[in-house]
Design an enzyme around this catalytic site. Structure first.
Site, PDB file in Angstrom:
ATOM      1  N   HIS A  72       0.854  -1.192   0.000  1.00  0.00           N
ATOM      2  CA  HIS A  72       0.000   0.000   0.000  1.00  0.00           C
ATOM      3  C   HIS A  72       0.888   1.239   0.000  1.00  0.00           C
ATOM      4  O   HIS A  72       1.715   1.409   0.884  1.00  0.00           O
ATOM      5  CB  HIS A  72      -0.932   0.004   1.214  1.00  0.00           C
ATOM      6  CG  HIS A  72      -2.169  -0.800   0.987  1.00  0.00           C
ATOM      7  ND1 HIS A  72      -3.426  -0.348   1.275  1.00  0.00           N
ATOM      8  CD2 HIS A  72      -2.336  -2.041   0.465  1.00  0.00           C
ATOM      9  CE1 HIS A  72      -4.328  -1.268   0.952  1.00  0.00           C
ATOM     10  NE2 HIS A  72      -3.684  -2.317   0.462  1.00  0.00           N
ATOM     11  N   TYR A 200      -9.101   5.792   7.409  1.00  0.00           N
ATOM     12  CA  TYR A 200      -9.296   6.084   8.834  1.00  0.00           C
ATOM     13  C   TYR A 200     -10.245   7.265   8.890  1.00  0.00           C
ATOM     14  O   TYR A 200      -9.884   8.370   8.466  1.00  0.00           O
ATOM     15  CB  TYR A 200      -7.975   6.471   9.493  1.00  0.00           C
ATOM     16  CG  TYR A 200      -6.975   5.337   9.616  1.00  0.00           C
ATOM     17  CD1 TYR A 200      -6.881   4.600  10.796  1.00  0.00           C
ATOM     18  CD2 TYR A 200      -6.109   5.011   8.573  1.00  0.00           C
ATOM     19  CE1 TYR A 200      -5.957   3.572  10.936  1.00  0.00           C
ATOM     20  CE2 TYR A 200      -5.187   3.979   8.703  1.00  0.00           C
ATOM     21  CZ  TYR A 200      -5.116   3.266   9.885  1.00  0.00           C
ATOM     22  OH  TYR A 200      -4.202   2.250  10.007  1.00  0.00           O
ATOM     23  N   PRO A 292      -5.004   0.538  18.598  1.00  0.00           N
ATOM     24  CA  PRO A 292      -4.695   0.075  17.238  1.00  0.00           C
ATOM     25  C   PRO A 292      -4.696   1.168  16.151  1.00  0.00           C
ATOM     26  O   PRO A 292      -4.216   0.920  15.050  1.00  0.00           O
ATOM     27  CB  PRO A 292      -5.778  -0.965  16.956  1.00  0.00           C
ATOM     28  CG  PRO A 292      -6.861  -0.676  17.919  1.00  0.00           C
ATOM     29  CD  PRO A 292      -6.236  -0.067  19.120  1.00  0.00           C
ATOM     30  N   LYS A 296       0.294  -0.037  15.033  1.00  0.00           N
ATOM     31  CA  LYS A 296       1.652  -0.162  15.553  1.00  0.00           C
ATOM     32  C   LYS A 296       1.902  -1.400  16.418  1.00  0.00           C
ATOM     33  O   LYS A 296       3.057  -1.771  16.640  1.00  0.00           O
ATOM     34  CB  LYS A 296       2.011   1.089  16.364  1.00  0.00           C
ATOM     35  CG  LYS A 296       2.210   2.337  15.519  1.00  0.00           C
ATOM     36  CD  LYS A 296       3.547   2.314  14.800  1.00  0.00           C
ATOM     37  CE  LYS A 296       3.612   3.216  13.609  1.00  0.00           C
ATOM     38  NZ  LYS A 296       3.293   2.560  12.323  1.00  0.00           N
ATOM     39  N   TYR A 384       3.711   6.577  10.283  1.00  0.00           N
ATOM     40  CA  TYR A 384       2.845   5.460   9.898  1.00  0.00           C
ATOM     41  C   TYR A 384       3.642   4.339   9.230  1.00  0.00           C
ATOM     42  O   TYR A 384       3.422   3.162   9.524  1.00  0.00           O
ATOM     43  CB  TYR A 384       1.727   5.945   8.964  1.00  0.00           C
ATOM     44  CG  TYR A 384       0.663   4.896   8.738  1.00  0.00           C
ATOM     45  CD1 TYR A 384      -0.432   4.800   9.584  1.00  0.00           C
ATOM     46  CD2 TYR A 384       0.765   3.978   7.688  1.00  0.00           C
ATOM     47  CE1 TYR A 384      -1.395   3.825   9.404  1.00  0.00           C
ATOM     48  CE2 TYR A 384      -0.194   2.992   7.504  1.00  0.00           C
ATOM     49  CZ  TYR A 384      -1.276   2.917   8.358  1.00  0.00           C
ATOM     50  OH  TYR A 384      -2.219   1.946   8.180  1.00  0.00           O
TER      51      TYR A 384
HETATM   52  P1  FAD Z   1       0.303 -11.870  21.554  1.00  0.00           P
HETATM   53  O1  FAD Z   1      -0.111 -11.878  20.150  1.00  0.00           O
HETATM   54  O2  FAD Z   1      -0.684 -11.472  22.592  1.00  0.00           O
HETATM   55  O3  FAD Z   1       0.855 -13.314  21.884  1.00  0.00           O
HETATM   56  C1  FAD Z   1       1.104 -13.747  23.194  1.00  0.00           C
HETATM   57  C2  FAD Z   1       0.978 -15.241  23.249  1.00  0.00           C
HETATM   58  O4  FAD Z   1       1.306 -15.684  24.565  1.00  0.00           O
HETATM   59  C3  FAD Z   1      -0.447 -15.722  22.969  1.00  0.00           C
HETATM   60  O5  FAD Z   1      -0.424 -16.707  21.979  1.00  0.00           O
HETATM   61  C4  FAD Z   1      -0.941 -16.247  24.290  1.00  0.00           C
HETATM   62  O6  FAD Z   1      -1.822 -17.335  24.165  1.00  0.00           O
HETATM   63  C5  FAD Z   1       0.358 -16.662  24.965  1.00  0.00           C
HETATM   64  N1  FAD Z   1       0.304 -16.627  26.444  1.00  0.00           N
HETATM   65  C6  FAD Z   1      -0.327 -15.725  27.225  1.00  0.00           C
HETATM   66  N2  FAD Z   1      -0.135 -16.032  28.519  1.00  0.00           N
HETATM   67  C7  FAD Z   1       0.624 -17.136  28.548  1.00  0.00           C
HETATM   68  C8  FAD Z   1       1.154 -17.925  29.600  1.00  0.00           C
HETATM   69  N3  FAD Z   1       0.932 -17.614  30.888  1.00  0.00           N
HETATM   70  N4  FAD Z   1       1.904 -18.981  29.282  1.00  0.00           N
HETATM   71  C9  FAD Z   1       2.156 -19.298  27.989  1.00  0.00           C
HETATM   72  N5  FAD Z   1       1.665 -18.588  26.944  1.00  0.00           N
HETATM   73  C10 FAD Z   1       0.913 -17.536  27.232  1.00  0.00           C
HETATM   74  N6  FAD Z   1      -2.430  -4.508  16.403  1.00  0.00           N
HETATM   75  C11 FAD Z   1      -2.472  -3.833  15.283  1.00  0.00           C
HETATM   76  O7  FAD Z   1      -1.427  -3.333  14.836  1.00  0.00           O
HETATM   77  N7  FAD Z   1      -3.675  -3.710  14.621  1.00  0.00           N
HETATM   78  C12 FAD Z   1      -4.826  -4.294  15.093  1.00  0.00           C
HETATM   79  O8  FAD Z   1      -5.891  -4.197  14.499  1.00  0.00           O
HETATM   80  C13 FAD Z   1      -4.808  -4.978  16.297  1.00  0.00           C
HETATM   81  N8  FAD Z   1      -5.930  -5.552  16.803  1.00  0.00           N
HETATM   82  C14 FAD Z   1      -5.838  -6.214  18.001  1.00  0.00           C
HETATM   83  C15 FAD Z   1      -6.967  -6.803  18.573  1.00  0.00           C
HETATM   84  C16 FAD Z   1      -6.903  -7.458  19.814  1.00  0.00           C
HETATM   85  C17 FAD Z   1      -8.146  -8.091  20.410  1.00  0.00           C
HETATM   86  C18 FAD Z   1      -5.659  -7.537  20.489  1.00  0.00           C
HETATM   87  C19 FAD Z   1      -5.559  -8.246  21.833  1.00  0.00           C
HETATM   88  C20 FAD Z   1      -4.532  -6.975  19.903  1.00  0.00           C
HETATM   89  C21 FAD Z   1      -4.609  -6.301  18.660  1.00  0.00           C
HETATM   90  N9  FAD Z   1      -3.486  -5.728  18.055  1.00  0.00           N
HETATM   91  C22 FAD Z   1      -3.550  -5.061  16.911  1.00  0.00           C
HETATM   92  C23 FAD Z   1      -2.200  -5.803  18.630  1.00  0.00           C
HETATM   93  C24 FAD Z   1      -1.372  -6.922  18.021  1.00  0.00           C
HETATM   94  O9  FAD Z   1      -2.202  -7.988  17.690  1.00  0.00           O
HETATM   95  C25 FAD Z   1      -0.355  -7.282  19.063  1.00  0.00           C
HETATM   96  O10 FAD Z   1       0.478  -6.147  19.256  1.00  0.00           O
HETATM   97  C26 FAD Z   1       0.471  -8.496  18.720  1.00  0.00           C
HETATM   98  O11 FAD Z   1      -0.337  -9.643  18.731  1.00  0.00           O
HETATM   99  C27 FAD Z   1       1.599  -8.643  19.725  1.00  0.00           C
HETATM  100  O12 FAD Z   1       2.199  -9.880  19.571  1.00  0.00           O
HETATM  101  P2  FAD Z   1       2.805 -10.632  20.822  1.00  0.00           P
HETATM  102  O13 FAD Z   1       3.366 -11.903  20.268  1.00  0.00           O
HETATM  103  O14 FAD Z   1       3.713  -9.731  21.575  1.00  0.00           O
HETATM  104  O15 FAD Z   1       1.572 -10.923  21.790  1.00  0.00           O
HETATM  105  C1  DHB Z   2      -5.979  -2.976  10.576  1.00  0.00           C
HETATM  106  C2  DHB Z   2      -5.993  -2.724  11.915  1.00  0.00           C
HETATM  107  C3  DHB Z   2      -5.496  -1.530  12.385  1.00  0.00           C
HETATM  108  O1  DHB Z   2      -5.480  -1.259  13.690  1.00  0.00           O
HETATM  109  C4  DHB Z   2      -4.995  -0.587  11.511  1.00  0.00           C
HETATM  110  O2  DHB Z   2      -4.543   0.588  12.003  1.00  0.00           O
HETATM  111  C5  DHB Z   2      -4.981  -0.848  10.168  1.00  0.00           C
HETATM  112  C6  DHB Z   2      -5.473  -2.059   9.704  1.00  0.00           C
HETATM  113  C7  DHB Z   2      -6.523  -4.262  10.083  1.00  0.00           C
HETATM  114  O3  DHB Z   2      -6.918  -5.099  10.899  1.00  0.00           O
HETATM  115  O4  DHB Z   2      -6.576  -4.447   8.870  1.00  0.00           O
END
Ligand code: FAD
Ligand code: DHB
Length: 389
Positions: A72, A200, A292, A296, A384
């Protein structure tokens, strides 16, 4: 069992760290609480910064992303019918990639399987012991049996609700938090995206985001009160609300259809400092959460991995601890900049319940200013597409 780096959490940060360490010959064990199916069913982020794309390539998981990801070169910020295009390519010389977190995680699991990596799912009651000593270990339960994993280092990649951050004594960490008074209701649908680029939208009816996964799969969000439940949102109500927030022309021509996923996520800014306690390192959502708006969260998790993985390789292979000693400070500098950007985007685009009429005018003025000033657009674009690592 014994390994070099014990990784708590098999989400994107844990899997990417494991993959990069394994590629360099450093042994890891990933302990994941959920099943693989559960991890892969979570629909989350969709936009990858160029630095994230480069890291995934370096980890050897760039092939499918190169084929199926959608570059994009810009996105839109709108205020009712005013559409402001942020031309990433022209303003920064680079672009972002639309490729879902689910796909990133799928590719990382496949790559880890191909390398024969050890990922243990369905673990319970994970406890990190003696993290501030030279011989940490992790205890966990799997299939009803208590196990012990000895290691040189522990990476806490277990997300916001994980146990890693809480392992650090309270008097050794400092937390910063802002909880926003709304959440995002997200919908995935097998429909053509409303527009070829992300929108957005700020509007009198609140915030909405029109995103996508591919030409037949759309991802949309609208802001909702924190008290709302998914069950209260029929598809019809969702589409009506979404359309009321998007520019008239976009709303009039967009395709709607049944939702295939619907969920509500609260919005929060959170940082826990420092990212290290002894031999335990926090990575990704375990240490910080951004709202979100600005896409980031996942990208920040990847930049943490960038700062940590080479440092761990050096520490394990040569005993050189300069990198791990600097990890927290280096990562936090970038984390706070992404915190600022995500907070600013959130404030600029959402309606806050009970706000005065001045607040709404400030949002309008900010968007109008963006439409007029290339300098303002460049600043937004630079943040961004992702600040340099
Ligand atoms: P996570 O993806 O949370 O992974 C952590 C892992 O650890 C999980 O698989 C979990 O099951 C595991 N875990 C937890 N506790 C334990 C334990 N005690 N023992 C063993 N394993 C454990 N970011 C964006 O940029 N855009 C978005 O639209 C967006 N939407 C989101 C929606 C939701 C509902 C959430 C919660 C987050 C969203 N995010 C979004 C943020 C993005 O998804 C996260 O920043 C990203 O997943 C971070 O990755 P991570 O591996 O650090 O953590
Ligand atoms: C999406 C989610 C976001 O938070 C964003 O800023 C842009 C895209 C997505 O899920 O596609």
């Amino acid at each position: 069992m014994k390994t070099e780096v014990a990784i708590i959490g098999g989400g994107p940060s844990g899997l990417l760290l494991s993959q990069l360490l394994n590629k360099a010959g450093v042994a890891t064990v990933v302990l994941e609480r959920a099943t693989r199916e559960h991890v892969l069913s979570r629909i989350r982020a969709g936009v990858l910064e160029a630095g994230t794309v480069a890291m995934l390539r370096e980890a050897g998981v760039g092939d499918r992303m190169a084929r199926e990801g959608i570059p994009h070169h810009g996105c839109y910020l709108t205020d009712d019918d005013l559409m402001v295009r942020i031309n990433f390519e022209e303003l920064t010389g680079t672009s972002v990639m639309v490729y879902g977190q689910t796909e990133v995680t799928t590719d990382l699991y496949a790559a880890q399987d191909a390398m024969g990596a050890t990922i243990i799912h369905d673990v319970e009651d994970v406890v990190i012991q003696d993290a501030d000593s030279s011989a940490p270990y992790v205890e966990y339960t799997v299939s009803g049996k208590r196990k012990r994993l000895d290691c040189a280092y522990v990476a806490g990649c277990d997300g916001f609700h994980g146990i890693s951050r809480k392992t650090i004594p309270e008097d050794k960490r400092r937390e910063f938090e802002r909880v926003y008074p709304f959440g995002w209701l997200g919908v995935l649908s097998r429909t053509r995206p409303a527009h070829e680029e992300l929108i957005y939208a700020n509007s009198a009816n609140g915030f909405a985001l029109a995103s996508m996964r591919n030409e037949n799969l759309s991802r949309y969000y609208v802001q909702v009160p924190l008290t709302d439940k998914v069950e209260e949102w029929s598809d019809a109500r969702f589409w009506t609300t979404l359309k009321s927030c998007l520019p008239t022309e976009v709303a009039a021509s967009m395709e709607t259809g049944p939702s295939i996923e619907k969920s509500i996520a609260p919005l929060r800014s959170f940082v826990s400092e420092p990212l290290r306690w002894g031999r335990l390192f926090l990575v990704g959502d375990a240490a910080h959460i951004v709202p979100p708006t600005g896409a980031k969260g996942l990208n920040l998790a990847v930049s943490d991995v960038h700062y940590l993985y080479q440092a761990l390789i050096d520490a394990v292979k040569t005993g050189d601890t300069k990198g791990i000693d600097a990890y927290s400070e280096r990562a936090l500098l970038r984390i706070w900049k992404a915190m600022r950007f995500s907070w600013q985007m959130t404030t600029m685009l959402h309606r806050f319940d009970g706000e005065d009429s001045f607040a709404a005018q400030m949002r309008k003025a900010t968007l109008y200013h963006l439409s007029q000033s290339e300098t303002a657009r460049r600043d937004l674009a630079e943040n961004y597409i992702g600040l340099p690592f």
